[in-house]
Scaffold this active site. Structure first.
Site, short mmCIF file in Angstrom:
data_model
loop_
_atom_site.label_atom_id
_atom_site.label_comp_id
_atom_site.label_asym_id
_atom_site.label_seq_id
_atom_site.Cartn_x
_atom_site.Cartn_y
_atom_site.Cartn_z
N ASP A 1 0.87 -1.19 0.00
CA ASP A 1 0.00 0.00 0.00
C ASP A 1 0.90 1.23 0.00
O ASP A 1 1.76 1.38 0.88
CB ASP A 1 -0.86 -0.06 1.27
CG ASP A 1 -1.91 1.04 1.32
OD1 ASP A 1 -1.70 2.11 0.72
OD2 ASP A 1 -2.94 0.80 1.98
N TYR B 1 -10.44 14.76 -5.44
CA TYR B 1 -9.55 13.99 -6.33
C TYR B 1 -8.71 14.92 -7.20
O TYR B 1 -7.49 14.77 -7.32
CB TYR B 1 -10.42 13.06 -7.18
CG TYR B 1 -9.73 12.35 -8.32
CD1 TYR B 1 -9.00 11.20 -8.11
CD2 TYR B 1 -9.84 12.83 -9.64
CE1 TYR B 1 -8.39 10.53 -9.18
CE2 TYR B 1 -9.25 12.18 -10.70
CZ TYR B 1 -8.53 11.03 -10.47
OH TYR B 1 -7.93 10.38 -11.52
N VAL C 1 -17.91 3.95 -21.21
CA VAL C 1 -17.63 3.02 -22.32
C VAL C 1 -17.82 1.57 -21.85
O VAL C 1 -18.47 0.75 -22.52
CB VAL C 1 -16.20 3.22 -22.88
CG1 VAL C 1 -15.88 2.19 -23.96
CG2 VAL C 1 -16.03 4.64 -23.43
N1 LIG Z 1 -9.00 5.91 -16.37
C1 LIG Z 1 -9.00 7.21 -16.65
O1 LIG Z 1 -9.78 7.68 -17.49
C2 LIG Z 1 -8.05 8.15 -15.95
C3 LIG Z 1 -8.12 9.52 -16.26
C4 LIG Z 1 -7.25 10.40 -15.62
C5 LIG Z 1 -6.32 9.92 -14.72
N2 LIG Z 1 -6.28 8.60 -14.42
C6 LIG Z 1 -5.27 8.15 -13.46
O2 LIG Z 1 -4.55 7.07 -14.03
C7 LIG Z 1 -4.14 6.16 -13.01
C8 LIG Z 1 -4.59 4.76 -13.34
O3 LIG Z 1 -6.00 4.76 -13.43
P1 LIG Z 1 -6.84 3.48 -13.85
O4 LIG Z 1 -8.01 3.96 -14.63
O5 LIG Z 1 -5.94 2.45 -14.44
O6 LIG Z 1 -7.42 3.03 -12.44
P2 LIG Z 1 -7.30 1.63 -11.65
O7 LIG Z 1 -8.17 1.77 -10.45
O8 LIG Z 1 -7.54 0.49 -12.58
O9 LIG Z 1 -5.77 1.61 -11.23
C9 LIG Z 1 -5.29 2.11 -10.03
C10 LIG Z 1 -4.42 1.05 -9.39
O10 LIG Z 1 -3.88 1.58 -8.17
C11 LIG Z 1 -3.98 0.57 -7.16
N3 LIG Z 1 -4.05 1.24 -5.86
C12 LIG Z 1 -5.07 1.98 -5.37
N4 LIG Z 1 -4.78 2.41 -4.13
C13 LIG Z 1 -3.54 1.92 -3.84
C14 LIG Z 1 -2.69 2.01 -2.70
N5 LIG Z 1 -3.07 2.69 -1.61
N6 LIG Z 1 -1.49 1.39 -2.74
C15 LIG Z 1 -1.10 0.70 -3.84
N7 LIG Z 1 -1.86 0.57 -4.94
C16 LIG Z 1 -3.06 1.19 -4.94
C17 LIG Z 1 -5.25 -0.19 -7.50
O11 LIG Z 1 -5.31 -1.48 -6.92
C18 LIG Z 1 -5.19 -0.22 -9.02
O12 LIG Z 1 -4.48 -1.36 -9.48
C19 LIG Z 1 -4.72 6.72 -11.71
O13 LIG Z 1 -3.72 7.48 -11.08
C20 LIG Z 1 -5.85 7.60 -12.17
O14 LIG Z 1 -6.13 8.62 -11.24
C21 LIG Z 1 -7.12 7.70 -15.01
#
Ligand SMILES: NC(=O)c1ccc[n+]([C@@H]2O[C@H](COP(=O)([O-])OP(=O)(O)OC[C@H]3O[C@@H](n4cnc5c(N)ncnc54)[C@H](O)[C@@H]3O)[C@@H](O)[C@H]2O)c1
Length: 322
Positions: free
Chosen positions: A58, A150, A194
């Site tokens: 974590d 966020y 999506v």
């Molecule tokens: N999906 C989008 O459209 C989007 C848009 C803008 C920014 N983001 C950013 O991109 C990144 C990835 O997003 P995603 O869509 O793949 O989301 P996701 O939830 O699939 O991936 C996030 C990952 O972080 C891990 N995680 C969460 N809290 C944690 C902790 N305390 N310690 C260790 N691991 C932890 C989760 O288990 C997960 O595997 C994130 O930082 C998100 O904010 C995503």
């Protein structure tokens, strides 16, 4: 070969990045607490036993600093996050623990490891607040006035990255991601619509569109996004860089494209607009073209088809993968 570390590497975008880095011959350490990610996303990666290591940890825990310092990544991709805007509104302190304190642990780790570069997943859909229509597509110079905890956390990490660069010469690129969609995506994420439409269309269930459906988003395909991360390992230092298409797609148009791909003729249900929902969104990707040599290349038709295929394969119990 570069030693890389991906936080959040079991998630939607992170695991796609891990596959790409391994395919390019780099070694990859993943740190993830599996809170929203899954080891299933790393099925292919875990076959690369020599080049790949998974650490169940974590980022809120100070031990993560030592872990990163020990693994000594040359490039660290920081994607671990509490990535649900609604959760951040309901539990702002929890959001800050993961997205601010956790990010500081990751930066401390990178500093202690002597890493050359941190590439950070910021959020173009939230850090700029609610831009007025005349400023669309939004450029990186737009004021940052986030409207959710966020977004505040993502903005704060952007500021910390500048501080670490000044104090410790730790290079960074912050990628302001648009609404990322693709195989492995979670319906609750920023481009969750999506995945929701895909699940409903394949199960022959009606989808619900909130408001008039004219609200727009900038949908960018995950492979294109991962390409931007890979490029940012060696370019775009000290910059915030938008990663989007610059094209606004309405929710109605998205539904029409996906419904036509599966031959569905049923109309979606309509429900009242959700309070606080952003009306229009798109990011100008010109800086990415100049500084990363990056352009999105996947059309909405091709990208959504890949999502539909992936959801169908999941439903039929086929192995994970695009
Ligand atoms: N999906 C989008 O459209 C989007 C848009 C803008 C920014 N983001 C950013 O991109 C990144 C990835 O997003 P995603 O869509 O793949 O989301 P996701 O939830 O699939 O991936 C996030 C990952 O972080 C891990 N995680 C969460 N809290 C944690 C902790 N305390 N310690 C260790 N691991 C932890 C989760 O288990 C997960 O595997 C994130 O930082 C998100 O904010 C995503």
């Amino acid at each position: 070969m570069t030693r890389t570390l991906v936080t959040g590497g079991a998630g939607f975008i992170g695991s796609t990045l891990v596959d790409r880095l391994l395919a390019e011959g780099h070694s990859v350490d993943v740190i993830d607490d599996l809170s929203s990610g899954s080891l299933v996303n790393l099925t292919d990666a875990r076959r690369a036993t020599k080049e790949f290591a998974f650490h169940h940890a974590d980022i809120r825990s100070p031990e993560v600093v030592d872990l990163i310092a020990r693994r000594r990544p040359e490039v660290l991709f920081h994607l671990a996050a509490q990535a649900d805007v609604r959760v951040s509104v309901a539990r702002p302190a929890f959001d800050a623990e993961v997205n601010v304190i956790g990010s500081l642990n990751v930066l401390e780790g990178a500093r202690r490891a002597g890493s050359a570069k941190v590439v950070f997943a910021s959020s173009g859909g939230t850090i700029y607040g609610a831009p007025i229509p005349s400023s669309l597509p939004v450029r990186e110079s737009h004021p940052q006035q986030p409207l959710s905890p966020y977004g505040v956390a993502k903005k704060a990490v952007g500021d910390y990255l500048h501080v670490y660069r000044e104090l410790y010469e730790l290079e960074f690129t912050a990628l302001a991601l648009a609404n990322v969609y693709g195989p492995r995506q979670d319906p609750h994420g920023e481009a969750g619509v999506v995945a929701i439409f895909a699940g409903n269309l394949l199960a022959n269930r009606p989808s619900t569109i909130f408001g008039d459906g004219h609200q727009t988003r900038d949908f960018v395909f995950v492979d294109d996004v991962v390409d931007a991360f890979a490029r940012a390992a060696g370019r775009g230092s000290g910059l915030l860089v938008n990663i989007g298409t610059g094209v606004e797609t309405s929710v109605n148009d998205l539904y029409a494209v996906m419904a036509s791909a599966v031959g569905a003729t049923s109309q979606p249900h309509r429900a009242p607009a959700r309070p606080g929902e952003l009306i229009r969104s798109s990011l100008d990707p010109s800086r990415a073209a100049i500084h990363l040599g990056w352009k999105p290349w996947t059309t909405l038709e091709d990208g959504t088809l890949a999502v539909l295929r992936w959801f169908r394969a999941q439903a039929e119990g086929s192995p994970a993968g695009p």
